[in-house]
Each structure stands twice: as C-alpha cells, then as structure tokens.
Design a protein around this motif. Structure first.
Motif, mmCIF file in Angstrom:
data_model
loop_
_atom_site.group_PDB
_atom_site.id
_atom_site.type_symbol
_atom_site.label_atom_id
_atom_site.label_comp_id
_atom_site.label_asym_id
_atom_site.label_seq_id
_atom_site.Cartn_x
_atom_site.Cartn_y
_atom_site.Cartn_z
ATOM 1 N N ARG A 181 11.142 -12.122 -17.081
ATOM 2 C CA ARG A 181 10.816 -13.488 -17.520
ATOM 3 C C ARG A 181 10.665 -14.405 -16.316
ATOM 4 N NH1 ARG A 181 14.802 -16.081 -21.289
ATOM 5 N NH2 ARG A 181 13.267 -17.729 -21.231
ATOM 6 N N VAL A 182 11.580 -14.278 -15.369
ATOM 7 C CA VAL A 182 11.515 -15.099 -14.156
ATOM 8 C C VAL A 182 10.247 -14.764 -13.379
ATOM 9 C CG1 VAL A 182 12.596 -15.541 -11.919
ATOM 10 C CG2 VAL A 182 14.000 -15.490 -13.987
ATOM 11 N N ASP A 183 9.950 -13.488 -13.228
ATOM 12 C CA ASP A 183 8.736 -13.080 -12.516
ATOM 13 C C ASP A 183 7.486 -13.620 -13.209
ATOM 14 O OD1 ASP A 183 10.086 -11.760 -10.527
ATOM 15 O OD2 ASP A 183 9.795 -9.743 -11.377
ATOM 16 N N THR A 184 7.483 -13.529 -14.538
ATOM 17 C CA THR A 184 6.339 -14.039 -15.306
ATOM 18 C C THR A 184 6.206 -15.551 -15.131
ATOM 19 O OG1 THR A 184 6.585 -12.278 -16.944
ATOM 20 C CG2 THR A 184 5.331 -14.210 -17.611
ATOM 21 N N ALA A 185 7.305 -16.254 -15.212
ATOM 22 C CA ALA A 185 7.281 -17.712 -15.048
ATOM 23 C C ALA A 185 6.828 -18.088 -13.636
ATOM 24 C CB ALA A 185 8.656 -18.305 -15.345
ATOM 25 N N LEU A 186 7.343 -17.377 -12.638
ATOM 26 C CA LEU A 186 6.938 -17.661 -11.260
ATOM 27 C C LEU A 186 5.461 -17.355 -11.044
ATOM 28 C CD1 LEU A 186 9.990 -16.369 -9.192
ATOM 29 C CD2 LEU A 186 9.256 -18.739 -9.508
ATOM 30 N N ASP A 207 -8.624 -27.176 -7.165
ATOM 31 C CA ASP A 207 -9.210 -28.408 -7.688
ATOM 32 C C ASP A 207 -9.151 -29.529 -6.649
ATOM 33 O OD1 ASP A 207 -9.667 -27.090 -10.063
ATOM 34 O OD2 ASP A 207 -7.980 -28.021 -11.132
ATOM 35 N N GLU A 208 -8.004 -29.657 -5.999
ATOM 36 C CA GLU A 208 -7.848 -30.716 -5.000
ATOM 37 C C GLU A 208 -8.733 -30.465 -3.783
ATOM 38 O OE1 GLU A 208 -6.313 -33.618 -5.344
ATOM 39 O OE2 GLU A 208 -5.831 -33.011 -7.386
ATOM 40 N N ARG A 209 -8.890 -29.192 -3.401
ATOM 41 C CA ARG A 209 -9.770 -28.850 -2.281
ATOM 42 C C ARG A 209 -11.217 -29.210 -2.627
ATOM 43 N NH1 ARG A 209 -8.299 -23.662 -1.785
ATOM 44 N NH2 ARG A 209 -6.305 -24.253 -0.913
ATOM 45 N N GLU A 210 -11.641 -28.892 -3.847
ATOM 46 C CA GLU A 210 -12.997 -29.242 -4.283
ATOM 47 C C GLU A 210 -13.182 -30.764 -4.294
ATOM 48 O OE1 GLU A 210 -13.770 -27.433 -8.064
ATOM 49 O OE2 GLU A 210 -13.518 -25.406 -7.275
ATOM 50 N N ARG A 211 -12.174 -31.455 -4.769
ATOM 51 C CA ARG A 211 -12.238 -32.922 -4.803
ATOM 52 C C ARG A 211 -12.323 -33.485 -3.376
ATOM 53 N NH1 ARG A 211 -8.076 -37.025 -5.114
ATOM 54 N NH2 ARG A 211 -8.962 -38.880 -6.066
ATOM 55 N N ALA A 212 -11.531 -32.940 -2.474
ATOM 56 C CA ALA A 212 -11.553 -33.391 -1.077
ATOM 57 C C ALA A 212 -12.920 -33.109 -0.451
ATOM 58 C CB ALA A 212 -10.450 -32.713 -0.280
ATOM 59 N N ASP A 213 -13.489 -31.942 -0.749
ATOM 60 C CA ASP A 213 -14.814 -31.610 -0.214
ATOM 61 C C ASP A 213 -15.871 -32.574 -0.742
ATOM 62 O OD1 ASP A 213 -13.680 -29.509 1.154
ATOM 63 O OD2 ASP A 213 -14.377 -27.958 -0.248
ATOM 64 N N GLU A 214 -15.795 -32.884 -2.030
ATOM 65 C CA GLU A 214 -16.756 -33.826 -2.623
ATOM 66 C C GLU A 214 -16.599 -35.213 -2.002
ATOM 67 O OE1 GLU A 214 -19.716 -35.656 -4.675
ATOM 68 O OE2 GLU A 214 -19.365 -33.519 -4.417
ATOM 69 N N VAL A 272 -0.284 -23.656 -9.470
ATOM 70 C CA VAL A 272 -0.334 -24.298 -8.153
ATOM 71 C C VAL A 272 -1.631 -23.938 -7.440
ATOM 72 C CG1 VAL A 272 0.732 -24.335 -5.864
ATOM 73 C CG2 VAL A 272 2.164 -24.536 -7.907
ATOM 74 N N ASP A 273 -2.015 -22.664 -7.495
ATOM 75 C CA ASP A 273 -3.268 -22.238 -6.868
ATOM 76 C C ASP A 273 -4.467 -22.947 -7.484
ATOM 77 O OD1 ASP A 273 -1.972 -20.545 -5.131
ATOM 78 O OD2 ASP A 273 -2.370 -18.723 -6.307
#
Length: 79
Positions: A12-17, A30-37, A24-25
């Motif tokens: 369960r912990v492994d699945t949650a992590l 998304d943030e990298r794409e936004r920064a590039d734009e 997070v990835d």
C-alpha cells in the motif's frame, strides 16, 4: 486481510508513493511546459518592444525633420 499484514502495508505504501511520484512528475511536466510557453511569449514581447522602439525613434526623427522644415518655411516667409 492483506492490509493488516506487514507485506500488505508495504504494498500500500509503495502504491501510494508511486502514485504520488506520478502526480509530482505530471505536475513538473505541466510546470515545465508552462515555463517554456512563458519564455516563448517573453521572447516575442521583447522582439515587439525592440520593433516598437525602432519605429518610435524613426517617427521622432521624421517629426524633428518636419519641424525643421516648417521652421525654415516660416523663416523664409518672414523675410
């Protein structure tokens, strides 16, 4: 029950992590794409600013020449 056993809890912990890592990835992508734009937009704005500055300087020069021409006409008219 699988969840009460140590192995089940670890899964369960492994699945949650793993899900958290995926989230997070995804957020980082998304943030990298936004920064590039934003970087592309900034470059366009800087180019437009440079063009506007060049045009404004050209207009200012033309106005100065026009004012000098008008002054010369007025001076000739007063003679």
């Amino acid at each position: 029950m699988d969840q009460t056993q140590p192995g089940g809890q670890l899964r369960r912990v492994d699945t949650a992590l793993s899900r958290l890592e995926s989230l997070v990835d995804e957020r980082l992508r998304d943030e990298r794409e936004r920064a590039d734009e934003l970087a592309r937009r900034m470059i366009r704005l800087e180019e437009q600013y440079a063009e506007l500055k060049r045009v404004s300087m050209e207009v200012e020069e033309r106005l100065e020449r026009a004012m000098e021409y008008i002054r010369s006409l007025l001076a000739a008219d007063q003679q």
